[in-house]
Motif scaffolding. Structure first.
Motif, mmCIF file in Angstrom:
data_model
loop_
_atom_site.group_PDB
_atom_site.id
_atom_site.type_symbol
_atom_site.label_atom_id
_atom_site.label_comp_id
_atom_site.label_asym_id
_atom_site.label_seq_id
_atom_site.Cartn_x
_atom_site.Cartn_y
_atom_site.Cartn_z
ATOM 1 N N ILE A 1 12.113 -17.444 -0.529
ATOM 2 C CA ILE A 1 12.382 -16.519 0.568
ATOM 3 C C ILE A 1 12.071 -15.092 0.156
ATOM 4 O O ILE A 1 11.535 -14.294 0.943
ATOM 5 C CB ILE A 1 13.843 -16.646 1.026
ATOM 6 N N ASP A 2 12.379 -14.750 -1.086
ATOM 7 C CA ASP A 2 12.068 -13.408 -1.581
ATOM 8 C C ASP A 2 10.559 -13.161 -1.512
ATOM 9 O O ASP A 2 10.106 -12.089 -1.082
ATOM 10 C CB ASP A 2 12.566 -13.251 -3.023
ATOM 11 N N ARG A 3 9.765 -14.152 -1.913
ATOM 12 C CA ARG A 3 8.310 -13.983 -1.897
ATOM 13 C C ARG A 3 7.787 -13.852 -0.467
ATOM 14 O O ARG A 3 6.949 -12.989 -0.178
ATOM 15 C CB ARG A 3 7.651 -15.174 -2.584
ATOM 16 N N VAL A 4 8.291 -14.696 0.431
ATOM 17 C CA VAL A 4 7.885 -14.601 1.832
ATOM 18 C C VAL A 4 8.270 -13.237 2.401
ATOM 19 O O VAL A 4 7.476 -12.573 3.082
ATOM 20 C CB VAL A 4 8.528 -15.732 2.662
ATOM 21 N N GLY A 5 9.496 -12.806 2.111
ATOM 22 C CA GLY A 5 9.949 -11.513 2.601
ATOM 23 C C GLY A 5 9.117 -10.373 2.066
ATOM 24 O O GLY A 5 8.782 -9.431 2.799
ATOM 25 N N LEU A 6 8.754 -10.442 0.785
ATOM 26 C CA LEU A 6 7.933 -9.393 0.189
ATOM 27 C C LEU A 6 6.568 -9.336 0.861
ATOM 28 O O LEU A 6 6.063 -8.246 1.188
ATOM 29 C CB LEU A 6 7.782 -9.644 -1.311
ATOM 30 N N CYS A 7 5.955 -10.483 1.084
ATOM 31 C CA CYS A 7 4.638 -10.513 1.732
ATOM 32 C C CYS A 7 4.708 -9.956 3.153
ATOM 33 O O CYS A 7 3.847 -9.176 3.577
ATOM 34 C CB CYS A 7 4.092 -11.935 1.753
ATOM 35 N N ARG A 8 5.739 -10.348 3.890
ATOM 36 C CA ARG A 8 5.874 -9.846 5.261
ATOM 37 C C ARG A 8 6.150 -8.345 5.264
ATOM 38 O O ARG A 8 5.622 -7.605 6.106
ATOM 39 C CB ARG A 8 6.995 -10.592 5.984
ATOM 40 N N TYR A 9 6.969 -7.905 4.335
ATOM 41 C CA TYR A 9 7.301 -6.479 4.260
ATOM 42 C C TYR A 9 6.063 -5.644 3.963
ATOM 43 O O TYR A 9 5.877 -4.553 4.517
ATOM 44 C CB TYR A 9 8.366 -6.269 3.180
ATOM 45 N N LEU A 10 5.199 -6.158 3.108
ATOM 46 C CA LEU A 10 3.979 -5.435 2.753
ATOM 47 C C LEU A 10 2.818 -5.761 3.689
ATOM 48 O O LEU A 10 1.710 -5.247 3.495
ATOM 49 C CB LEU A 10 3.592 -5.761 1.306
ATOM 50 N N LYS A 11 3.087 -6.640 4.678
ATOM 51 C CA LYS A 11 2.090 -6.972 5.708
ATOM 52 C C LYS A 11 0.822 -7.583 5.102
ATOM 53 O O LYS A 11 -0.299 -7.173 5.413
ATOM 54 C CB LYS A 11 1.761 -5.747 6.556
ATOM 55 N N VAL A 12 1.033 -8.561 4.226
ATOM 56 C CA VAL A 12 -0.078 -9.319 3.666
ATOM 57 C C VAL A 12 0.191 -10.800 3.908
ATOM 58 O O VAL A 12 1.305 -11.193 4.258
ATOM 59 C CB VAL A 12 -0.270 -9.054 2.150
ATOM 60 N N SER A 13 -0.820 -11.616 3.713
ATOM 61 C CA SER A 13 -0.675 -13.054 3.894
ATOM 62 C C SER A 13 0.391 -13.608 2.954
ATOM 63 O O SER A 13 0.527 -13.164 1.803
ATOM 64 C CB SER A 13 -2.012 -13.750 3.617
ATOM 65 N N GLU A 14 1.129 -14.600 3.438
ATOM 66 C CA GLU A 14 2.163 -15.220 2.602
ATOM 67 C C GLU A 14 1.576 -16.026 1.459
ATOM 68 O O GLU A 14 2.303 -16.464 0.564
ATOM 69 C CB GLU A 14 3.079 -16.094 3.474
ATOM 70 N N GLN A 15 0.274 -16.240 1.472
ATOM 71 C CA GLN A 15 -0.412 -16.915 0.367
ATOM 72 C C GLN A 15 -1.034 -15.916 -0.601
ATOM 73 O O GLN A 15 -1.762 -16.297 -1.525
ATOM 74 C CB GLN A 15 -1.511 -17.837 0.913
ATOM 75 N N SER A 16 -0.751 -14.624 -0.432
ATOM 76 C CA SER A 16 -1.378 -13.589 -1.256
ATOM 77 C C SER A 16 -0.999 -13.727 -2.726
ATOM 78 O O SER A 16 0.135 -14.086 -3.067
ATOM 79 C CB SER A 16 -0.975 -12.204 -0.771
ATOM 80 N N GLN A 17 -1.965 -13.430 -3.585
ATOM 81 C CA GLN A 17 -1.714 -13.377 -5.022
ATOM 82 C C GLN A 17 -1.189 -11.991 -5.393
ATOM 83 O O GLN A 17 -1.145 -11.070 -4.567
ATOM 84 C CB GLN A 17 -3.002 -13.689 -5.787
ATOM 85 N N ASN A 18 -0.803 -11.832 -6.655
ATOM 86 C CA ASN A 18 -0.192 -10.584 -7.085
ATOM 87 C C ASN A 18 -1.100 -9.373 -6.880
ATOM 88 O O ASN A 18 -0.619 -8.279 -6.543
ATOM 89 C CB ASN A 18 0.202 -10.673 -8.560
ATOM 90 N N ASP A 19 -2.408 -9.533 -7.070
ATOM 91 C CA ASP A 19 -3.316 -8.397 -6.918
ATOM 92 C C ASP A 19 -3.230 -7.801 -5.519
ATOM 93 O O ASP A 19 -3.242 -6.573 -5.350
ATOM 94 C CB ASP A 19 -4.759 -8.812 -7.216
ATOM 95 N N ALA A 20 -3.152 -8.655 -4.496
ATOM 96 C CA ALA A 20 -3.066 -8.172 -3.116
ATOM 97 C C ALA A 20 -1.735 -7.463 -2.873
ATOM 98 O O ALA A 20 -1.678 -6.452 -2.154
ATOM 99 C CB ALA A 20 -3.241 -9.331 -2.138
ATOM 100 N N LEU A 21 -0.676 -7.973 -3.477
ATOM 101 C CA LEU A 21 0.628 -7.337 -3.339
ATOM 102 C C LEU A 21 0.653 -5.966 -4.014
ATOM 103 O O LEU A 21 1.201 -5.000 -3.474
ATOM 104 C CB LEU A 21 1.711 -8.242 -3.927
ATOM 105 N N LEU A 22 0.067 -5.877 -5.193
ATOM 106 C CA LEU A 22 0.005 -4.595 -5.885
ATOM 107 C C LEU A 22 -0.781 -3.576 -5.077
ATOM 108 O O LEU A 22 -0.387 -2.399 -4.966
ATOM 109 C CB LEU A 22 -0.636 -4.764 -7.270
ATOM 110 N N ASP A 23 -1.895 -4.013 -4.507
ATOM 111 C CA ASP A 23 -2.717 -3.118 -3.705
ATOM 112 C C ASP A 23 -1.951 -2.622 -2.478
ATOM 113 O O ASP A 23 -1.972 -1.425 -2.151
ATOM 114 C CB ASP A 23 -3.996 -3.835 -3.292
ATOM 115 N N ALA A 24 -1.262 -3.534 -1.809
ATOM 116 C CA ALA A 24 -0.498 -3.159 -0.615
ATOM 117 C C ALA A 24 0.653 -2.227 -0.961
ATOM 118 O O ALA A 24 0.939 -1.263 -0.234
ATOM 119 C CB ALA A 24 0.025 -4.418 0.074
#
Length: 260
Positions: free
Chosen positions: A54-77
């Protein structure tokens, strides 16, 4: 002020970092992230895995990226949201980590949910030292998942502590300030944890601004019995559930994505 923030790649950290950036829009800031905090015992992984999911899903939604995003996409966002450079920690106490700190040349380092224990060579790289925002009341709740232990112990209050990191002791440095608020027994562990950050980040920002203005911060040693908590065992998690608590309620995930 050149501010190097050490944090973790998770939803509470993203919440806190966003609030910190809003409060300090003019700070020359850089961010170094860990990807985990400690090692979850193998016996507890199955029961803690829904929280991590749930934390990972929430983080992806909060940063407005795909829920399948890898760490690089999260860092960029996250870098775009905070308007600052973001990198993963190469091991903050290793030569590469020390070089990373030195390359930014920070006035102050701030730790928020960072997954590594700083040693003296890293601590001494910041001219004004290292402040930590700990999601628990000290010295009673040192260690990880302080909110979990407060709920399990039947505490009436939650709180956050701003303290100096002066050596490699865990949550043991000189205290600057502490927040307090009622523990919501009808709320999940994740919801209670996130609820701490508006007041906690505000306290941290006040400390940073005071240092920037050349003022000395209040300082006192922790009082009372110090207790250190690691990750809960299987028995602890079963006791938590038997007491009627939830680690996370999937139904409230959308409300958790709103920065307070």
């Amino acid at each position: 002020m050149r501010l190097l923030v050490l944090s973790n790649l998770d939803l509470p950290s993203a919440w806190a970092l966003s609030a910190l950036r809003v409060a300090l829009p003019d700070a020359d800031m850089a961010l170094v992230l860990s990807t985990r905090v400690g090692q979850v015992p193998s016996e507890s992984q199955a029961l803690l895995s829904p929280l991590a999911a749930i934390d990972r899903v929430g983080l992806c939604r909060y940063l407005k990226v795909s829920e399948q995003s890898q760490n690089d996409a999260l860092l960029d966002a996250l870098g775009r949201r905070l308007d600052c450079p973001v990198s993963l920690s190469p091991g903050i106490n290793r030569a590469e980590g020390l070089a990373l700190i030195a390359s930014f040349d920070p006035d102050l380092m701030v730790s928020i949910r960072f997954g590594e224990i700083l040693k003296l060579p890293a601590i001494r790289r910041a001219r004004r030292g290292v402040l930590n925002l700990h999601s628990g009341r000290l010295p009673q709740l040192r260690g990880v998942m302080a909110t979990f232990w407060a709920m399990l112990n039947g505490d009436a209050l939650l709180g956050m502590t701003v303290h100096w990191i002066e050596d490699s002791g865990i949550d043991a440095g000189t205290m600057v300030t502490q927040t307090r608020q009622p523990l919501r027994r009808d709320a999940s562990y994740l919801a209670n944890t996130l609820s701490l950050y508006p007041a906690g980040v505000c306290a941290l920002v006040e400390a940073i601004k005071a240092l920037g203005a050349g003022r000395r911060l209040p300082a006192r040693l922790p009082r009372g019995e110090a207790r250190y908590y690691g990750y809960p065992t299987l028995m602890d998690l079963e006791r938590f559930a038997a007491a009627g608590h939830q680690l996370v309620d999937p139904r409230d995930i959308e409300s958790l994505l709103v920065v307070q």
